[in-house]
Each structure stands twice: as C-alpha cells, then as structure tokens.
Design a protein around this motif. Sequence first.
Motif, PDB file in Angstrom:
ATOM      1  N   GLN A   1       0.831  -1.201   0.000  1.00  0.00           N
ATOM      2  CA  GLN A   1       0.000   0.000   0.000  1.00  0.00           C
ATOM      3  C   GLN A   1       0.868   1.255   0.000  1.00  0.00           C
ATOM      4  OE1 GLN A   1      -2.498  -0.704   3.521  1.00  0.00           O
ATOM      5  NE2 GLN A   1      -4.212  -1.123   2.149  1.00  0.00           N
ATOM      6  N   TYR A   2       0.355   2.298  -0.654  1.00  0.00           N
ATOM      7  CA  TYR A   2       1.020   3.600  -0.695  1.00  0.00           C
ATOM      8  C   TYR A   2       0.117   4.624  -0.020  1.00  0.00           C
ATOM      9  CZ  TYR A   2       2.548   8.100  -2.621  1.00  0.00           C
ATOM     10  OH  TYR A   2       2.952   9.401  -2.771  1.00  0.00           O
ATOM     11  N   ARG A   3       0.689   5.368   0.908  1.00  0.00           N
ATOM     12  CA  ARG A   3      -0.078   6.388   1.628  1.00  0.00           C
ATOM     13  C   ARG A   3       0.683   7.708   1.570  1.00  0.00           C
ATOM     14  NH1 ARG A   3      -3.731   7.464   5.771  1.00  0.00           N
ATOM     15  NH2 ARG A   3      -3.066   9.063   7.241  1.00  0.00           N
ATOM     16  N   TYR A   4      -0.044   8.777   1.220  1.00  0.00           N
ATOM     17  CA  TYR A   4       0.576  10.097   1.272  1.00  0.00           C
ATOM     18  C   TYR A   4      -0.296  11.042   2.073  1.00  0.00           C
ATOM     19  CZ  TYR A   4      -2.677  11.678  -2.402  1.00  0.00           C
ATOM     20  OH  TYR A   4      -3.799  11.996  -3.123  1.00  0.00           O
ATOM     21  N   SER A   5       0.381  11.973   2.727  1.00  0.00           N
ATOM     22  CA  SER A   5      -0.291  13.011   3.508  1.00  0.00           C
ATOM     23  C   SER A   5       0.300  14.345   3.073  1.00  0.00           C
ATOM     24  CB  SER A   5      -0.070  12.807   5.011  1.00  0.00           C
ATOM     25  OG  SER A   5      -0.574  11.556   5.426  1.00  0.00           O
ATOM     26  N   GLY A   6      -0.535  15.182   2.407  1.00  0.00           N
ATOM     27  CA  GLY A   6      -0.034  16.449   1.896  1.00  0.00           C
ATOM     28  C   GLY A   6      -1.095  17.519   1.909  1.00  0.00           C
ATOM     29  N   VAL A   7      -0.914  18.500   1.039  1.00  0.00           N
ATOM     30  CA  VAL A   7      -1.825  19.638   1.005  1.00  0.00           C
ATOM     31  C   VAL A   7      -3.227  19.232   0.570  1.00  0.00           C
ATOM     32  CG1 VAL A   7       0.037  21.281   0.620  1.00  0.00           C
ATOM     33  CG2 VAL A   7      -1.061  20.175  -1.347  1.00  0.00           C
ATOM     34  N   LEU A   8      -3.347  18.115  -0.105  1.00  0.00           N
ATOM     35  CA  LEU A   8      -4.660  17.662  -0.559  1.00  0.00           C
ATOM     36  C   LEU A   8      -5.284  16.646   0.396  1.00  0.00           C
ATOM     37  CD1 LEU A   8      -4.005  17.260  -4.409  1.00  0.00           C
ATOM     38  CD2 LEU A   8      -4.970  19.221  -3.165  1.00  0.00           C
ATOM     39  N   GLY A   9      -4.666  16.470   1.561  1.00  0.00           N
ATOM     40  CA  GLY A   9      -5.185  15.509   2.522  1.00  0.00           C
ATOM     41  C   GLY A   9      -4.400  14.210   2.492  1.00  0.00           C
ATOM     42  N   SER A  10      -5.011  13.187   3.033  1.00  0.00           N
ATOM     43  CA  SER A  10      -4.357  11.886   3.108  1.00  0.00           C
ATOM     44  C   SER A  10      -5.126  10.868   2.276  1.00  0.00           C
ATOM     45  CB  SER A  10      -4.282  11.407   4.563  1.00  0.00           C
ATOM     46  OG  SER A  10      -3.537  12.323   5.348  1.00  0.00           O
ATOM     47  N   GLN A  11      -4.387   9.908   1.725  1.00  0.00           N
ATOM     48  CA  GLN A  11      -5.015   8.868   0.926  1.00  0.00           C
ATOM     49  C   GLN A  11      -4.130   7.631   0.916  1.00  0.00           C
ATOM     50  OE1 GLN A  11      -6.220  10.087  -2.986  1.00  0.00           O
ATOM     51  NE2 GLN A  11      -6.958   8.058  -3.580  1.00  0.00           N
ATOM     52  N   THR A  12      -4.782   6.477   0.913  1.00  0.00           N
ATOM     53  CA  THR A  12      -4.067   5.204   0.850  1.00  0.00           C
ATOM     54  C   THR A  12      -4.522   4.440  -0.377  1.00  0.00           C
ATOM     55  OG1 THR A  12      -3.891   5.077   3.268  1.00  0.00           O
ATOM     56  CG2 THR A  12      -3.577   3.030   2.035  1.00  0.00           C
ATOM     57  N   ARG A  13      -3.570   3.936  -1.129  1.00  0.00           N
ATOM     58  CA  ARG A  13      -3.891   3.182  -2.337  1.00  0.00           C
ATOM     59  C   ARG A  13      -3.150   1.855  -2.335  1.00  0.00           C
ATOM     60  NH1 ARG A  13      -3.446   7.639  -7.279  1.00  0.00           N
ATOM     61  NH2 ARG A  13      -4.747   9.271  -6.317  1.00  0.00           N
ATOM     62  N   ASN A  14      -3.812   0.828  -2.842  1.00  0.00           N
ATOM     63  CA  ASN A  14      -3.153  -0.459  -3.019  1.00  0.00           C
ATOM     64  C   ASN A  14      -2.284  -0.414  -4.265  1.00  0.00           C
ATOM     65  OD1 ASN A  14      -4.412  -1.478  -0.767  1.00  0.00           O
ATOM     66  ND2 ASN A  14      -6.030  -2.514  -1.907  1.00  0.00           N
ATOM     67  N   VAL A  15      -1.147  -1.087  -4.222  1.00  0.00           N
ATOM     68  CA  VAL A  15      -0.199  -1.109  -5.322  1.00  0.00           C
ATOM     69  C   VAL A  15       0.052  -2.558  -5.725  1.00  0.00           C
ATOM     70  CG1 VAL A  15       2.097  -0.404  -6.098  1.00  0.00           C
ATOM     71  CG2 VAL A  15       0.895   0.958  -4.374  1.00  0.00           C
ATOM     72  N   THR A  16       0.123  -2.809  -7.015  1.00  0.00           N
ATOM     73  CA  THR A  16       0.403  -4.158  -7.505  1.00  0.00           C
ATOM     74  C   THR A  16       1.878  -4.487  -7.298  1.00  0.00           C
ATOM     75  OG1 THR A  16      -1.323  -4.005  -9.178  1.00  0.00           O
ATOM     76  CG2 THR A  16       0.356  -5.694  -9.497  1.00  0.00           C
ATOM     77  N   ALA A  17       2.144  -5.500  -6.513  1.00  0.00           N
ATOM     78  CA  ALA A  17       3.523  -5.875  -6.181  1.00  0.00           C
ATOM     79  C   ALA A  17       3.976  -7.047  -7.039  1.00  0.00           C
ATOM     80  CB  ALA A  17       3.629  -6.237  -4.705  1.00  0.00           C
ATOM     81  N   THR A  18       5.256  -7.050  -7.360  1.00  0.00           N
ATOM     82  CA  THR A  18       5.881  -8.146  -8.095  1.00  0.00           C
ATOM     83  C   THR A  18       6.869  -8.856  -7.179  1.00  0.00           C
ATOM     84  OG1 THR A  18       5.675  -7.020 -10.223  1.00  0.00           O
ATOM     85  CG2 THR A  18       7.326  -8.759 -10.069  1.00  0.00           C
ATOM     86  N   ILE A  19       6.787 -10.162  -7.138  1.00  0.00           N
ATOM     87  CA  ILE A  19       7.678 -10.967  -6.303  1.00  0.00           C
ATOM     88  C   ILE A  19       8.834 -11.476  -7.157  1.00  0.00           C
ATOM     89  CG2 ILE A  19       7.877 -13.005  -4.834  1.00  0.00           C
ATOM     90  CD1 ILE A  19       4.899 -12.754  -4.263  1.00  0.00           C
ATOM     91  N   ASP A  20      10.044 -11.175  -6.729  1.00  0.00           N
ATOM     92  CA  ASP A  20      11.247 -11.606  -7.437  1.00  0.00           C
ATOM     93  C   ASP A  20      12.017 -12.592  -6.548  1.00  0.00           C
ATOM     94  OD1 ASP A  20      13.571 -11.959  -8.806  1.00  0.00           O
ATOM     95  OD2 ASP A  20      14.333  -9.933  -8.499  1.00  0.00           O
ATOM     96  N   PRO A  21      11.763 -13.893  -6.683  1.00  0.00           N
ATOM     97  CA  PRO A  21      12.414 -14.865  -5.803  1.00  0.00           C
ATOM     98  C   PRO A  21      13.898 -15.039  -6.086  1.00  0.00           C
ATOM     99  CG  PRO A  21      11.151 -15.996  -7.490  1.00  0.00           C
ATOM    100  CD  PRO A  21      10.851 -14.533  -7.658  1.00  0.00           C
ATOM    101  N   ILE A  22      14.354 -14.628  -7.260  1.00  0.00           N
ATOM    102  CA  ILE A  22      15.771 -14.783  -7.595  1.00  0.00           C
ATOM    103  C   ILE A  22      16.618 -13.822  -6.772  1.00  0.00           C
ATOM    104  CG2 ILE A  22      17.488 -14.579  -9.438  1.00  0.00           C
ATOM    105  CD1 ILE A  22      15.342 -15.447 -11.401  1.00  0.00           C
ATOM    106  N   ASN A  23      16.175 -12.572  -6.667  1.00  0.00           N
ATOM    107  CA  ASN A  23      16.898 -11.559  -5.900  1.00  0.00           C
ATOM    108  C   ASN A  23      16.327 -11.359  -4.505  1.00  0.00           C
ATOM    109  OD1 ASN A  23      18.901 -10.336  -7.923  1.00  0.00           O
ATOM    110  ND2 ASN A  23      16.989 -10.255  -9.063  1.00  0.00           N
ATOM    111  N   ASN A  24      15.338 -12.193  -4.128  1.00  0.00           N
ATOM    112  CA  ASN A  24      14.713 -12.091  -2.802  1.00  0.00           C
ATOM    113  C   ASN A  24      14.143 -10.698  -2.562  1.00  0.00           C
ATOM    114  OD1 ASN A  24      15.483 -14.801  -2.012  1.00  0.00           O
ATOM    115  ND2 ASN A  24      17.555 -14.008  -1.773  1.00  0.00           N
ATOM    116  N   GLN A  25      13.404 -10.191  -3.573  1.00  0.00           N
ATOM    117  CA  GLN A  25      12.857  -8.851  -3.480  1.00  0.00           C
ATOM    118  C   GLN A  25      11.388  -8.815  -3.893  1.00  0.00           C
ATOM    119  OE1 GLN A  25      16.982  -6.360  -4.338  1.00  0.00           O
ATOM    120  NE2 GLN A  25      15.380  -6.332  -5.881  1.00  0.00           N
ATOM    121  N   ILE A  26      10.690  -7.828  -3.352  1.00  0.00           N
ATOM    122  CA  ILE A  26       9.329  -7.502  -3.753  1.00  0.00           C
ATOM    123  C   ILE A  26       9.342  -6.029  -4.134  1.00  0.00           C
ATOM    124  CG2 ILE A  26       6.916  -7.306  -3.024  1.00  0.00           C
ATOM    125  CD1 ILE A  26       7.402  -9.586  -1.081  1.00  0.00           C
ATOM    126  N   TYR A  27       8.820  -5.703  -5.324  1.00  0.00           N
ATOM    127  CA  TYR A  27       8.909  -4.326  -5.796  1.00  0.00           C
ATOM    128  C   TYR A  27       7.646  -3.946  -6.555  1.00  0.00           C
ATOM    129  CZ  TYR A  27      10.124  -6.405 -10.335  1.00  0.00           C
ATOM    130  OH  TYR A  27      10.106  -7.133 -11.497  1.00  0.00           O
TER     131      TYR A  27
END
Length: 315
Positions: A94-120
């Motif tokens: 999830q991505y959340r920002y808090s700024g001049v327009l208020g706060s909002q949370t959005r879901n983000v599509t994640a990719t799992i990379d098992p070779i490099n042991n990363q999620i991005y």
Amino acid sequence: MLPETSPTIEDELNVPEQPELSQEKRQTIAPALAGVALLGASSLSAAYSAETKTITLENTVSGLLSLNLTSGYIIFQLPKEVMQSIDSGSVLLQYRYSGVLGSQTRNVTATIDPINNQIYADVSALLKVSLLSSDRFTLSFDVGKLPVGVDRTYTFRSVLADGLIDLNLLSTGMATATLGIGPTFGLLVPATLDFGSHELTGHDTLIPRLSPMIIEISHENAAGYNWQLQASLSRPLTSTDNDVLSDVLYFKTASKTQLLQATAIEIATGTMSASSNQTPLIYAENEGIILDLTGKYPKPSSYSADIQWSLVNAP
C-alpha cells in the motif's frame, strides 16, 4: 573404573522448500547501477505479529528529488529464509501520502522476485501526485515456518529509486530494519555421566549409571515444529593409558537398544509444544546411555568417552 562422558551440543538447520510462485511474477531485477538514482531518504521499520504470523515493513520516504518523475520503483529486499517462507497470496503493498490535498491510501500491484529475494512495484504514477507529501509504502505478508537457526534476527532493506536494481549492489542510501522472529531450538544434556568404580571379575556385563539421565529440550518461536534428537560417539571409551574399548556404549530404551557409533543414531522425536520448555526426557540408571562389557576385558584404569548430541528440525 570410572567412565565419563563430555557431551556437546550441535544444532543443525533444515531450510523449508521455496514455495512455487506464479509465472508472471518470476521477473528478475537488472543488476546494474548505471542510470539508477535514489529518489529520496528512506526510513524503514519492521514489525511481526505472532498471532497471525504477519510481517509488516513500512518505508517512509522524505525529500523526493523531483515531481516530474518518468519512473519510480519501491523495492523491498527480504532475507532468503523469509522469502522462502512467504505465503505469496498474502502479499499486500500500500502507498499512503499526507499532503496539502489531505491523506489517501492506495493499493499497489507488487511483483515478487524470488531470484533476488525482493518484492517491488512501479509507483511512478503515484509519485507524480504526491505534491511534496509524506510518502509511506507499507508491505505486509504472512510467513509459514521459518528455518530453525542459532541467529534468529533477520535484516530487511528498502529503497525508492528511479529504476529496478539489485539492492545487493548498493553500499549506501538504503534503509534497513531488523526483526528477531526466527525459531531456535535449545538442548541441555548432562555434562558427565558417571558409571562409578567396579572390581574387574571377568564376568562383568551390563553396568548402569550411578544416577538418572535427564535431557531438556526447549525452543523459542518454534511451537509446532518437529524435532529429532540424535547422538553419536565422537571418541570411543578410552583409558588414561590409551586402551580403547570398542562397541561397549549403548543407548537403551524400553523398546530397543542401539549401539553408539561415529554415525549419529535417532534417540527420540517429538513436536515442540506451545510452552517454550518441553517435558524433560528422563532415563533411569539402567536406560539411556549404558555400558555393556560383555566379552570385553578392560584393563584396570579410568576410562572416558565423548558423545556428540544434535537436536534437529526433522520428522
């Protein structure tokens, strides 16, 4: 004759098999630094819920370099042992920002990379509307049984960059956080097993110990894990004059008697309970480690041997 043992403890690790991931998520991050820039200062926190077995990583980014980004990627790197234990269907970013327009949370599509042991994830579109806000990326996922180890502290890393990169190539600029959540096994065995002194008559057979033998098994964060206790003879029964008595030490229970040898044998098995301490294994004087001199002719001397104990995660 005074046989003694000096048991030692050795933990062995079994690493769970890596879960199968969907084919569309088997992408590899390009291991190149050229053209990749960090987009802001990251601060990473990590938390673990023992009840749900959920790990939550939160990267708070400040000081974004530009509001006209053409690309931006949030990258989380996980320890190999954690990556192998992830329930891939539970991954939520999830991505959340808090700024001049208020706060909002959005879901983000994640990719799992098992070779490099990363999620991005590609978050360039989200960063364009951040308006110098407080940007926060929260990654959560459930884990199954982590491998048993002596060091149960895991280190996580994260960074916001304008391109995909293997975080192993970065020496600075990334945020790190640690969690002490891994399971450990504990084993306590008697330092000495005393068989006392005996007159040699030529008819000696089974010689019990002078006292019961107690083995204590414990754990941290390993409830439900299977365990197996093994023993091997790392030094045979040897006198102070280097006289060796072979095939005389056995491990005896009500159901069977096993010869102690250089190759480890299974002593007992079980499953770790909800309590951190298991019920102790108690062996009477004529059970557990015993001395059988049938057909042997020891010389008048003091004898001792070394036993190697291993508590492993196994069925």
